[in-house]
Design an enzyme around this catalytic site. Structure first.
Site, PDB file in Angstrom:
ATOM      1  N   GLY A 280      35.161  33.529  45.065  1.00  0.00           N
ATOM      2  CA  GLY A 280      35.116  34.021  43.843  1.00  0.00           C
ATOM      3  C   GLY A 280      33.929  34.052  43.183  1.00  0.00           C
ATOM      4  CD  GLU A 322      39.386  31.246  51.954  1.00  0.00           C
ATOM      5  OE1 GLU A 322      40.172  30.691  52.838  1.00  0.00           O
ATOM      6  OE2 GLU A 322      39.904  31.688  50.903  1.00  0.00           O
ATOM      7  N   PRO A 323      33.622  33.025  50.460  1.00  0.00           N
ATOM      8  CG  PRO A 323      31.461  33.198  50.726  1.00  0.00           C
ATOM      9  CD  PRO A 323      32.738  32.307  51.285  1.00  0.00           C
ATOM     10  N   GLY A 324      33.692  36.493  49.387  1.00  0.00           N
ATOM     11  CA  GLY A 324      33.811  37.746  49.807  1.00  0.00           C
ATOM     12  C   GLY A 324      32.689  38.959  49.164  1.00  0.00           C
ATOM     13  NE  ARG A 325      33.849  39.872  42.920  1.00  0.00           N
ATOM     14  CZ  ARG A 325      34.627  40.844  42.265  1.00  0.00           C
ATOM     15  NH1 ARG A 325      34.097  41.989  42.248  1.00  0.00           N
ATOM     16  NH2 ARG A 325      35.910  40.323  42.419  1.00  0.00           N
ATOM     17  CE1 TYR A 370      41.445  44.175  39.295  1.00  0.00           C
ATOM     18  CE2 TYR A 370      39.565  45.109  40.346  1.00  0.00           C
ATOM     19  CZ  TYR A 370      40.693  44.804  40.512  1.00  0.00           C
ATOM     20  OH  TYR A 370      41.464  44.527  41.722  1.00  0.00           O
ATOM     21  CB  CYS A 397      43.957  65.596  38.476  1.00  0.00           C
ATOM     22  SG  CYS A 397      43.255  67.023  39.429  1.00  0.00           S
ATOM     23  CD  GLU A 398      44.290  59.013  36.858  1.00  0.00           C
ATOM     24  OE1 GLU A 398      45.112  59.052  37.636  1.00  0.00           O
ATOM     25  OE2 GLU A 398      44.183  58.199  36.172  1.00  0.00           O
ATOM     26  CE1 TYR A 427      38.286  41.989  47.256  1.00  0.00           C
ATOM     27  CE2 TYR A 427      36.302  41.573  46.262  1.00  0.00           C
ATOM     28  CZ  TYR A 427      37.453  41.215  46.787  1.00  0.00           C
ATOM     29  OH  TYR A 427      37.568  39.687  47.478  1.00  0.00           O
TER      30      TYR A 427
HETATM   31  N1  LLP Z   1      39.909  33.791  49.191  1.00  0.00           N
HETATM   32  C1  LLP Z   1      40.981  33.972  48.806  1.00  0.00           C
HETATM   33  C2  LLP Z   1      42.281  33.269  48.969  1.00  0.00           C
HETATM   34  C3  LLP Z   1      41.286  35.215  48.047  1.00  0.00           C
HETATM   35  O1  LLP Z   1      42.240  35.493  47.380  1.00  0.00           O
HETATM   36  C4  LLP Z   1      39.813  35.926  47.485  1.00  0.00           C
HETATM   37  C5  LLP Z   1      39.917  37.218  46.802  1.00  0.00           C
HETATM   38  C6  LLP Z   1      38.890  35.447  48.111  1.00  0.00           C
HETATM   39  C7  LLP Z   1      38.825  34.404  49.102  1.00  0.00           C
HETATM   40  C8  LLP Z   1      37.444  36.153  47.991  1.00  0.00           C
HETATM   41  O2  LLP Z   1      37.276  36.195  46.539  1.00  0.00           O
HETATM   42  P1  LLP Z   1      35.629  36.905  46.149  1.00  0.00           P
HETATM   43  O3  LLP Z   1      34.573  35.812  46.781  1.00  0.00           O
HETATM   44  O4  LLP Z   1      35.762  38.174  46.831  1.00  0.00           O
HETATM   45  O5  LLP Z   1      35.757  36.965  44.776  1.00  0.00           O
HETATM   46  N2  LLP Z   1      40.172  43.558  43.798  1.00  0.00           N
HETATM   47  C9  LLP Z   1      39.538  42.729  43.119  1.00  0.00           C
HETATM   48  C10 LLP Z   1      39.126  41.187  43.503  1.00  0.00           C
HETATM   49  C11 LLP Z   1      40.574  40.449  44.306  1.00  0.00           C
HETATM   50  C12 LLP Z   1      40.101  39.380  44.824  1.00  0.00           C
HETATM   51  C13 LLP Z   1      41.445  38.796  45.657  1.00  0.00           C
HETATM   52  N3  LLP Z   1      41.216  37.633  46.345  1.00  0.00           N
HETATM   53  C14 LLP Z   1      38.254  43.240  42.436  1.00  0.00           C
HETATM   54  O6  LLP Z   1      37.869  44.114  42.946  1.00  0.00           O
HETATM   55  O7  LLP Z   1      37.425  42.630  41.713  1.00  0.00           O
END
Ligand code: LLP
Length: 469
Positions: A280, A322-325, A370, A397-398, A427
């Site tokens: 997050g 668990e970083p993703g973004r 969002y 088309c929107e 994402y």
């Molecule tokens: N761990 C869990 C259990 C999660 O559900 C998520 C994201 C992450 C880790 C990674 O979160 P991050 O570090 O990437 O913020 N599609 C949305 C974001 C959805 C996130 C879902 N879960 C967007 O584009 O903002």
């Protein structure tokens, strides 16, 4: 004065490898974007490999240092939902990260990359039998349980497949509401994820939390896991939301999870060895925005975990995050070619220049879904023309097909110019669609002056191959 469209100081929201070449065109990892467009076409996601690796290492090193200083270990899982390909899974693993997957598809990519099962976690609020079986067979390091029914489903699958005790975590919701948008906040009560820490107000005498022996859904699930010998209760998991820029929510959630861990130990005599504090971590999307610093967050979290465990009288758990973004988001910009440029008169007398590009909501759904804000810059040249109020839109088309709501672009922006939109690595491709039968763009990795395709561009033939006529 610097020419319009030139970033004065390289930095967020651009990846570290981005700068301006001698004639003002954008370069990344030493490659001119005009060369990238010529070779790979547009739109394209351009991913800076060195930047990805550096961000992965920053998380690993920051968290290892902070928690290592307390004498406990850390695992950083890269959340593949942000963007996963075989190469990216491999890079993350090479940099010392494990891989967090949320579906069988993501699990398949991680396994294809050669990541050992033990270094993979599987999430999901509605795992299929096939996903559970595949995870058990792959010997994943942990399955994160999301509902009471899953406890028996995973235990039964382990028994049926003759697997040893399967390591599991229970995902709990701490009531902390955090995140950039309602749809991406995940730990408040009224949503689909995890098991609540709160005791239902209807339980017992109606006094809510006040009954010391009342059991929350989270506690009930933890006790139920302990009753199944096919499962090894590895830990408690909390993920509070996404694109969080105020780290206090992580700390509040950490305290609640540690208290639950101590409570479980008091009730059952079993102290879970691990706690996962989720992902997050917020990033910069616009110039001037300040991203969370993983080192700072790790230090502050370590302090909170240390204090709370001392207060509770429990030894420190092993921690995972668990970083993703924050790992992949800033590594990538989307490169578009400008098509139509159309001035539109606004009611207040202003003129807005609509700049249409060759992609749109099919390659970046976030603005439409969002209301997310992005930045755009003229990438193929600089310009001394006076800036105009512009809106970058796609080809779908929107009317809601907006890439960048509001940005200043040089007034001489013209068809054929290249535009770059930074911070689209997370994402973006992972939520891309084929709306209007637009093939999804490629992901092009750049490193040390060379580019290579990680994911090729979809073709109309790819799309037609699914259409059985
Ligand atoms: N761990 C869990 C259990 C999660 O559900 C998520 C994201 C992450 C880790 C990674 O979160 P991050 O570090 O990437 O913020 N599609 C949305 C974001 C959805 C996130 C879902 N879960 C967007 O584009 O903002």
């Amino acid at each position: 004065m610097s020419p319009v469209g030139v970033t004065a100081v390289p930095g967020p929201p651009w990846s570290a490898g981005v700068s301006r070449g001698p004639d003002g065109a954008l370069t990344v990892a030493g490659i001119d974007v005009r060369a990238l467009a010529a070779e790979h076409g547009t739109p394209a996601y351009v991913l800076d490999e060195a930047d990805f690796r550096a961000r992965a290492r920053a998380f690993r090193d920051g968290f290892t240092a902070a928690f290592g200083a307390l004498g406990t270990g850390v695992d950083v899982y890269y959340a593949g939902k942000a963007f996963l390909s075989v190469a990216v899974a491999r890079w993350a693993h090479e940099e010392g990260l494990r891989i967090d997957t949320a579906t069988g598809g993501e699990l398949a990519v991680a396994l294809r990359a050669g990541v050992p099962g033990a270094d993979i976690g599987l999430h999901g609020n509605n795992k299929s039998d096939q996903e559970i079986a595949r995870a058990v067979d792959a010997g994943v390091g942990r399955i994160i349980l999301d509902s009471p029914a899953e406890i028996d489903r995973v235990a039964d699958a382990a028994r049926a497949r003759g697997a040893g005790p399967v390591p599991v975590m229970v995902r709990v919701t701490t009531g902390v509401h955090a995140g950039g948008h309602e749809y991406i906040a995940t730990a408040h009560e009224d949503q689909k994820f995890g098991l609540s820490l709160a005791v239902a107000s209807g339980a017992g005498d109606g006094a809510g939390d006040s009954r010391p022996d009342a059991t929350s859904p989270a506690m009930a699930a933890l006790l139920a896991v302990l009753a199944r010998p096919e499962l090894h209760l590895l830990g408690i998991h909390s993920h509070i939301g996404s694109q969080i820029l105020d780290p206090s929510g992580f700390q509040v959630a950490a305290r609640k999870v540690l208290a639950l861990r101590a409570d479980l130990a008091a009730r059952s005599g079993y102290l879970v060895p691990e706690v996962d504090l989720g992902g997050g971590y917020g990033i910069a999307y616009l110039p001037g925005e300040v991203p969370l610093d993983p080192q700072r967050v790790a230090k502050d979290l370590a302090t909170v975990v240390d204090e709370e465990c001392a207060r509770l009288g429990t030894p420190l758990p092993r921690i995972s995050v668990e970083p993703g973004r924050a790992v992949v988001g800033p590594t990538t910009f989307t490169l578009y070619t400008v098509g139509t440029v159309k001035p539109v008169n606004l009611d207040d007398g202003r003129v807005r220049t609509y700049v249409s590009v060759d992609g749109g909501m099919s390659d970046n759904l976030r603005p439409a879904l969002y209301g997310a804000s992005y930045h755009a810059e003229l990438a193929s040249r600089t310009s001394d023309a006076a800036p105009v109020l512009a809106r970058v839109v796609g080809k779908h088309c929107e009317a809601g097909d907006i890439v960048v709501h509001e940005v200043q672009l040089p007034g001489d922006i013209a068809p054929g110019d290249l535009l770059a939109v930074p911070a689209t690595g997370a994402y973006g491709r992972s939520m891309a669609s084929n709306y209007n039968h637009v093939p999804r763009p490629p992901v092009v990795a750049v490193r040390d002056g060379a580019s290579r395709l990680l994911v090729r561009r979809e073709t109309e033939d790819d799309l037609l191959a699914l259409d059985l006529g």
